[in-house]
Design a protein around this motif. Sequence first.
Motif, mmCIF file in Angstrom:
data_model
loop_
_atom_site.group_PDB
_atom_site.id
_atom_site.type_symbol
_atom_site.label_atom_id
_atom_site.label_comp_id
_atom_site.label_asym_id
_atom_site.label_seq_id
_atom_site.Cartn_x
_atom_site.Cartn_y
_atom_site.Cartn_z
ATOM 1 N N ASP A 69 34.676 38.071 39.563
ATOM 2 C CA ASP A 69 33.260 38.177 39.920
ATOM 3 C C ASP A 69 32.733 39.612 39.880
ATOM 4 O O ASP A 69 31.612 39.848 39.390
ATOM 5 C CB ASP A 69 33.019 37.557 41.298
ATOM 6 C CG ASP A 69 33.062 36.030 41.258
ATOM 7 O OD1 ASP A 69 32.911 35.463 40.151
ATOM 8 O OD2 ASP A 69 33.255 35.413 42.319
ATOM 9 N N PRO A 70 33.480 40.616 40.399
ATOM 10 C CA PRO A 70 32.954 41.991 40.318
ATOM 11 C C PRO A 70 32.737 42.455 38.878
ATOM 12 O O PRO A 70 31.819 43.239 38.609
ATOM 13 C CB PRO A 70 34.038 42.821 41.015
ATOM 14 C CG PRO A 70 34.732 41.864 41.925
ATOM 15 C CD PRO A 70 34.732 40.570 41.179
ATOM 16 N N VAL A 71 33.570 41.987 37.957
ATOM 17 C CA VAL A 71 33.397 42.342 36.544
ATOM 18 C C VAL A 71 32.162 41.656 35.977
ATOM 19 O O VAL A 71 31.357 42.269 35.264
ATOM 20 C CB VAL A 71 34.659 41.964 35.746
ATOM 21 C CG1 VAL A 71 34.430 42.159 34.244
ATOM 22 C CG2 VAL A 71 35.857 42.795 36.205
ATOM 23 N N ARG A 72 31.979 40.380 36.317
ATOM 24 C CA ARG A 72 30.803 39.652 35.834
ATOM 25 C C ARG A 72 29.517 40.293 36.360
ATOM 26 O O ARG A 72 28.495 40.329 35.667
ATOM 27 C CB ARG A 72 30.862 38.183 36.248
ATOM 28 C CG ARG A 72 31.960 37.398 35.543
ATOM 29 C CD ARG A 72 31.970 35.934 35.943
ATOM 30 N NE ARG A 72 30.969 35.163 35.207
ATOM 31 C CZ ARG A 72 29.942 34.539 35.744
ATOM 32 N NH1 ARG A 72 29.723 34.601 37.062
ATOM 33 N NH2 ARG A 72 29.106 33.842 35.007
ATOM 34 N N GLU A 73 29.555 40.798 37.583
ATOM 35 C CA GLU A 73 28.364 41.446 38.142
ATOM 36 C C GLU A 73 28.002 42.698 37.360
ATOM 37 O O GLU A 73 26.820 42.976 37.128
ATOM 38 C CB GLU A 73 28.588 41.774 39.627
ATOM 39 C CG GLU A 73 28.557 40.558 40.531
ATOM 40 C CD GLU A 73 27.264 39.766 40.399
ATOM 41 O OE1 GLU A 73 26.185 40.382 40.459
ATOM 42 O OE2 GLU A 73 27.337 38.531 40.208
ATOM 43 N N VAL A 74 29.013 43.462 36.948
ATOM 44 C CA VAL A 74 28.728 44.638 36.108
ATOM 45 C C VAL A 74 28.207 44.188 34.747
ATOM 46 O O VAL A 74 27.249 44.760 34.213
ATOM 47 C CB VAL A 74 29.979 45.515 35.945
ATOM 48 C CG1 VAL A 74 29.704 46.662 34.960
ATOM 49 C CG2 VAL A 74 30.411 46.086 37.291
ATOM 50 N N PHE A 75 28.833 43.156 34.186
ATOM 51 C CA PHE A 75 28.378 42.654 32.890
ATOM 52 C C PHE A 75 26.885 42.311 32.900
ATOM 53 O O PHE A 75 26.197 42.456 31.885
ATOM 54 C CB PHE A 75 29.171 41.408 32.495
ATOM 55 C CG PHE A 75 30.553 41.682 31.957
ATOM 56 C CD1 PHE A 75 30.939 42.950 31.569
ATOM 57 C CD2 PHE A 75 31.465 40.648 31.806
ATOM 58 C CE1 PHE A 75 32.203 43.204 31.063
ATOM 59 C CE2 PHE A 75 32.732 40.872 31.296
ATOM 60 C CZ PHE A 75 33.100 42.154 30.922
ATOM 61 N N LYS A 76 26.390 41.865 34.042
ATOM 62 C CA LYS A 76 24.986 41.454 34.118
ATOM 63 C C LYS A 76 24.012 42.616 33.941
ATOM 64 O O LYS A 76 22.808 42.402 33.807
ATOM 65 C CB LYS A 76 24.728 40.739 35.445
ATOM 66 C CG LYS A 76 25.378 39.357 35.521
ATOM 67 C CD LYS A 76 25.160 38.703 36.880
ATOM 68 C CE LYS A 76 25.865 37.357 36.961
ATOM 69 N NZ LYS A 76 25.722 36.720 38.295
ATOM 70 N N MET A 77 24.527 43.849 33.905
ATOM 71 C CA MET A 77 23.676 44.984 33.576
ATOM 72 C C MET A 77 23.109 44.850 32.151
ATOM 73 O O MET A 77 22.039 45.378 31.861
ATOM 74 C CB MET A 77 24.463 46.299 33.702
ATOM 75 C CG MET A 77 24.886 46.636 35.126
ATOM 76 S SD MET A 77 26.012 48.066 35.202
ATOM 77 C CE MET A 77 24.925 49.392 34.700
ATOM 78 N N VAL A 118 35.211 47.750 31.190
ATOM 79 C CA VAL A 118 34.891 47.397 32.578
ATOM 80 C C VAL A 118 36.038 46.627 33.240
ATOM 81 O O VAL A 118 36.508 47.016 34.319
ATOM 82 C CB VAL A 118 33.559 46.621 32.652
ATOM 83 C CG1 VAL A 118 33.347 46.057 34.061
ATOM 84 C CG2 VAL A 118 32.400 47.530 32.268
ATOM 85 N N PRO A 119 36.550 45.551 32.648
ATOM 86 C CA PRO A 119 37.674 44.882 33.300
ATOM 87 C C PRO A 119 38.926 45.746 33.384
ATOM 88 O O PRO A 119 39.644 45.700 34.400
ATOM 89 C CB PRO A 119 37.916 43.631 32.451
ATOM 90 C CG PRO A 119 37.200 43.847 31.174
ATOM 91 C CD PRO A 119 36.062 44.764 31.496
ATOM 92 N N GLN A 120 39.201 46.544 32.372
ATOM 93 C CA GLN A 120 40.388 47.397 32.449
ATOM 94 C C GLN A 120 40.273 48.389 33.609
ATOM 95 O O GLN A 120 41.228 48.610 34.364
ATOM 96 C CB GLN A 120 40.598 48.142 31.135
ATOM 97 C CG GLN A 120 41.114 47.264 30.009
ATOM 98 C CD GLN A 120 41.631 48.076 28.832
ATOM 99 O OE1 GLN A 120 42.487 48.941 28.999
ATOM 100 N NE2 GLN A 120 41.125 47.802 27.643
ATOM 101 N N GLY A 150 33.672 55.615 35.927
ATOM 102 C CA GLY A 150 32.750 56.120 36.933
ATOM 103 C C GLY A 150 32.307 55.058 37.916
ATOM 104 O O GLY A 150 32.120 55.342 39.105
ATOM 105 N N LEU A 151 32.178 53.821 37.447
ATOM 106 C CA LEU A 151 31.757 52.724 38.328
ATOM 107 C C LEU A 151 32.788 52.430 39.408
ATOM 108 O O LEU A 151 32.439 52.048 40.525
ATOM 109 C CB LEU A 151 31.516 51.448 37.510
ATOM 110 C CG LEU A 151 30.332 51.433 36.551
ATOM 111 C CD1 LEU A 151 30.303 50.114 35.790
ATOM 112 C CD2 LEU A 151 29.014 51.627 37.305
ATOM 113 N N PHE A 152 34.081 52.612 39.063
ATOM 114 C CA PHE A 152 35.146 52.221 39.981
ATOM 115 C C PHE A 152 35.943 53.408 40.522
ATOM 116 O O PHE A 152 37.049 53.250 41.030
ATOM 117 C CB PHE A 152 36.081 51.222 39.289
ATOM 118 C CG PHE A 152 35.388 49.961 38.870
ATOM 119 C CD1 PHE A 152 34.869 49.079 39.810
ATOM 120 C CD2 PHE A 152 35.220 49.654 37.527
ATOM 121 C CE1 PHE A 152 34.210 47.916 39.426
ATOM 122 C CE2 PHE A 152 34.569 48.488 37.133
ATOM 123 C CZ PHE A 152 34.063 47.623 38.084
#
Length: 455
Positions: A69-77, A118-120, A150-152
């Motif tokens: 879910d946290p990855v999908r939330e970033v993808f929604k950008m 992002v997932p990596q 930078g996001l994580f």
Amino acid sequence: MPDRNRYLLEEARLPGHWYNIAADLPVPQAPPLHPVTGQPVGPDDLAPLFPKAIIAQEMSQERYIEIPDPVREVFKMWRPAPLFRARRLEQALGTPAKIYFKYEGVSPAGSHKPNSAVPQAWYNAQEGVKKLCTETGAGQWGSSLAFAGGLFGLDVTVYQVRVSYDQKPYRRAMMETWGAQCLPSPSNTTEAGRAALAKDPNFMGSLGLAISEAVEVAAQNEDTKYALGSVLNHVLLHQTIVGQEAILQMEMAGDDPDVIIGCTGGGSNFAGIAFPFMGQQLRGEHARRRFVAVEPAACPSLSRGKFAYDFGDTSHLTPLVKMHTLGSTFTPPGFHAGGLRYHGMAPMVSHIASLGLIEAQAYQQKACFEAGVLFARTEGIVPAPEATHAVKGAVEEALRCKREGKAETILFCLSGHGHMDMSAYQAYFDGKLVDQDYDEKELAMALSLLPQVSS
């Protein structure tokens, strides 16, 4: 609507799983081998480089793997990414074919690469990793990992192939803006880099060498892991979100592709658009389609490479993988599509090619830029040099349809925009862009040095 140009999915339809083509292949892929023992590598062999979750994905045979879910939330950008009907390009070509393109240039980094970055980055952060090290050619992957790191809260170091480092300074500035350190490869910060510079102080670099530098740093530092932007199974897996969205969008368009095209260097972009459609075919859910991988004539791993076990890097720090390879010591010419300058093709893409499921086409860079300019003048988007290869492939298929009087449907992935590559376009307009050929003698030498692996 008969004249509709854009097909946009709601966020609620963002895919919740990645698709793993390994589950549907009629013949399993050859395993990676330990370079010393010659035995298949296990999770422990990969642990110095990758987090456990990534290793599990690399070796998985499950058809679908859940996207956290946290990855999908970033993808929604930026996801779901749009699908377009290229009507003006069709008209310019006078073709009866219908041309669609999936546009990945809407991501923050301007390409498909954040789909895996992002997932990596998230999986590494979840396992307590503090630093990531990677390589990049044109800078698309380095930019994407800088953004994701930078996001994580991860420190990111990027080794960029020197010829691209010099050609594309704004990619370096983008990485630094997101907090990453970008170094030219070869550099004097690693043994691999120093050895290359000692041999040739003016060496323009290669992706194979940049990989060696990044792997060396990760292997020698417990707080650092390695992140790869293409080639390996987990990267191809992450990119399948592209094709899964495209399946839904083609259904919205009331259409179905006869030909699916992607530019191909390491293989992640091609796999992302092609594998979900190919899975339908492998499961007997769809009649046979054509899948066309378009590569640079100056680095034609699928067209001219040998399907054999080889190292993924120049210094032979990585496991041996069976792939179409030009030889790990092969250095491609410095053409502008830096993301396609890799000596090998993804093992999974290579395996599928060996099964006769895909076709390979190779074009010189001037012809690709010509197609890219035509696309920009008809559809408005300036493609990255890598993506012009997919445009060229689509144009050639559309012209074939014109010659044959066939109204086929063509789908290609426009993997990124060329806003950081305008110096290459300027060189094209000034007549300074030249086609470059690889050295046949160097290729023969590199292939002669392939490791001997008993079958």
